[in-house]
Design a protein around this motif. Structure first.
Motif, PDB file in Angstrom:
ATOM      1  N   LEU A 106       0.843  -1.194   0.000  1.00 20.40           N
ATOM      2  CA  LEU A 106       0.000   0.000   0.000  1.00 20.40           C
ATOM      3  C   LEU A 106       0.881   1.248   0.000  1.00 20.40           C
ATOM      4  N   ALA A 107       0.280   2.370  -0.329  1.00 20.06           N
ATOM      5  CA  ALA A 107       1.024   3.627  -0.339  1.00 20.06           C
ATOM      6  C   ALA A 107       0.083   4.764   0.043  1.00 20.06           C
ATOM      7  N   ARG A 108       0.507   5.592   1.008  1.00 25.22           N
ATOM      8  CA  ARG A 108      -0.330   6.668   1.529  1.00 25.22           C
ATOM      9  C   ARG A 108       0.116   8.058   1.101  1.00 25.22           C
ATOM     10  N   TYR A 109       1.276   8.171   0.495  1.00 27.74           N
ATOM     11  CA  TYR A 109       1.847   9.491   0.279  1.00 27.74           C
ATOM     12  C   TYR A 109       1.897   9.856  -1.199  1.00 27.74           C
ATOM     13  N   GLU A 110       1.629  11.118  -1.482  1.00 32.37           N
ATOM     14  CA  GLU A 110       1.567  11.594  -2.859  1.00 32.37           C
ATOM     15  C   GLU A 110       2.821  11.285  -3.653  1.00 32.37           C
ATOM     16  N   HIS A 111       3.980  11.459  -3.034  1.00 28.67           N
ATOM     17  CA  HIS A 111       5.235  11.286  -3.774  1.00 28.67           C
ATOM     18  C   HIS A 111       5.448   9.851  -4.225  1.00 28.67           C
ATOM     19  N   GLU A 112       4.657   8.937  -3.689  1.00 31.25           N
ATOM     20  CA  GLU A 112       4.800   7.536  -4.077  1.00 31.25           C
ATOM     21  C   GLU A 112       4.047   7.214  -5.365  1.00 31.25           C
ATOM     22  N   TYR A 113       3.225   8.152  -5.819  1.00 30.93           N
ATOM     23  CA  TYR A 113       2.356   7.893  -6.957  1.00 30.93           C
ATOM     24  C   TYR A 113       2.923   8.465  -8.249  1.00 30.93           C
ATOM     25  N   ASP A 114       2.824   7.663  -9.291  1.00 28.34           N
ATOM     26  CA  ASP A 114       3.414   8.006 -10.588  1.00 28.34           C
ATOM     27  C   ASP A 114       2.428   8.670 -11.542  1.00 28.34           C
ATOM     28  N   TYR A 115       1.160   8.313 -11.438  1.00 26.74           N
ATOM     29  CA  TYR A 115       0.168   8.813 -12.385  1.00 26.74           C
ATOM     30  C   TYR A 115      -1.059   9.320 -11.633  1.00 26.74           C
ATOM     31  N   TRP A 116      -1.644  10.382 -12.195  1.00 28.96           N
ATOM     32  CA  TRP A 116      -2.789  11.032 -11.561  1.00 28.96           C
ATOM     33  C   TRP A 116      -3.868  11.326 -12.591  1.00 28.96           C
ATOM     34  N   GLY A 117      -5.114  11.239 -12.137  1.00 27.88           N
ATOM     35  CA  GLY A 117      -6.207  11.705 -12.963  1.00 27.88           C
ATOM     36  C   GLY A 117      -6.410  13.198 -12.788  1.00 27.88           C
ATOM     37  N   ARG A 118      -7.376  13.743 -13.510  1.00 28.88           N
ATOM     38  CA  ARG A 118      -7.648  15.176 -13.429  1.00 28.88           C
ATOM     39  C   ARG A 118      -8.638  15.532 -12.340  1.00 28.88           C
ATOM     40  N   GLY A 119      -9.282  14.551 -11.792  1.00 30.98           N
ATOM     41  CA  GLY A 119     -10.165  14.799 -10.668  1.00 30.98           C
ATOM     42  C   GLY A 119     -11.627  14.904 -11.039  1.00 30.98           C
ATOM     43  N   THR A 120     -12.472  14.670 -10.050  1.00 28.37           N
ATOM     44  CA  THR A 120     -13.914  14.831 -10.197  1.00 28.37           C
ATOM     45  C   THR A 120     -14.427  15.556  -8.957  1.00 28.37           C
ATOM     46  N   GLN A 121     -15.291  16.526  -9.178  1.00 21.00           N
ATOM     47  CA  GLN A 121     -15.774  17.366  -8.089  1.00 21.00           C
ATOM     48  C   GLN A 121     -16.890  16.670  -7.317  1.00 21.00           C
ATOM     49  N   VAL A 122     -16.760  16.676  -6.000  1.00 21.56           N
ATOM     50  CA  VAL A 122     -17.819  16.204  -5.113  1.00 21.56           C
ATOM     51  C   VAL A 122     -18.207  17.367  -4.213  1.00 21.56           C
ATOM     52  N   THR A 123     -19.463  17.710  -4.240  1.00 18.99           N
ATOM     53  CA  THR A 123     -19.965  18.796  -3.403  1.00 18.99           C
ATOM     54  C   THR A 123     -21.097  18.266  -2.527  1.00 18.99           C
ATOM     55  N   VAL A 124     -20.950  18.450  -1.232  1.00 21.16           N
ATOM     56  CA  VAL A 124     -21.950  17.968  -0.284  1.00 21.16           C
ATOM     57  C   VAL A 124     -22.593  19.168   0.389  1.00 21.16           C
ATOM     58  N   SER A 125     -23.878  19.318   0.185  1.00 17.30           N
ATOM     59  CA  SER A 125     -24.588  20.451   0.779  1.00 17.30           C
ATOM     60  C   SER A 125     -25.175  20.050   2.136  1.00 17.30           C
ATOM     61  N   SER A 126     -25.283  21.027   2.998  1.00 13.61           N
ATOM     62  CA  SER A 126     -25.806  20.744   4.352  1.00 13.61           C
ATOM     63  C   SER A 126     -27.320  20.882   4.405  1.00 13.61           C
TER      64      SER A 126
END
Length: 126
Positions: A106-126
């Protein structure tokens, strides 16, 4: 080169559930440790959860334990993040990442990762 594409984000209410997916290119998905990170507005990106190559082992940030579940389908080269009991503080852009490290499971730290996606937005309203 591995390309990662996240999907499944959106606007939900507190207490709702949401399932994120991350589809990857290539035929070597099973060699990668996978993870989800997130970045809230004005904050640094933080670790959410990671899953081993086989899917047997997982690890989570304290903020995710008991509410989020990471899983993977190696036959479909996809990793998932099932989120339940969502809170407004879960609002962030969620990124998946792939790590081709050596012997660790397993790996918990950003520097351990080689490839990244662009992300997806999650918005939680109260």
């Amino acid at each position: 080169q591995v390309q990662l594409v996240e999907s499944g984000g959106g606007l939900v209410q507190a207490g709702d559930s949401l399932r994120l997916s991350c589809a990857t290119s290539g035929r070597t998905f099973s060699v990668y440790i996978m993870a989800w990170f997130r970045q809230a507005p004005g904050k640094e990106r933080e670790f959410v959860g990671t899953i081993s190559r086989s899917g047997v082992y997982t690890d989570y940030a304290d903020t995710a334990k008991g509410r989020f579940t990471i899983s993977r389908d190696n036959s479909k080269s996809t990793v998932f993040l099932q989120m339940s009991s969502l809170k407004p503080e879960d609002t962030a852009v969620y990124y998946c990442a792939a790590a081709r490290t050596g012997t660790q499971a397993l790996a918990r730290y950003e520097h351990e990762y080689d490839y990244w996606g662009r992300g997806t937005q999650v918005t939680v309203s109260s």
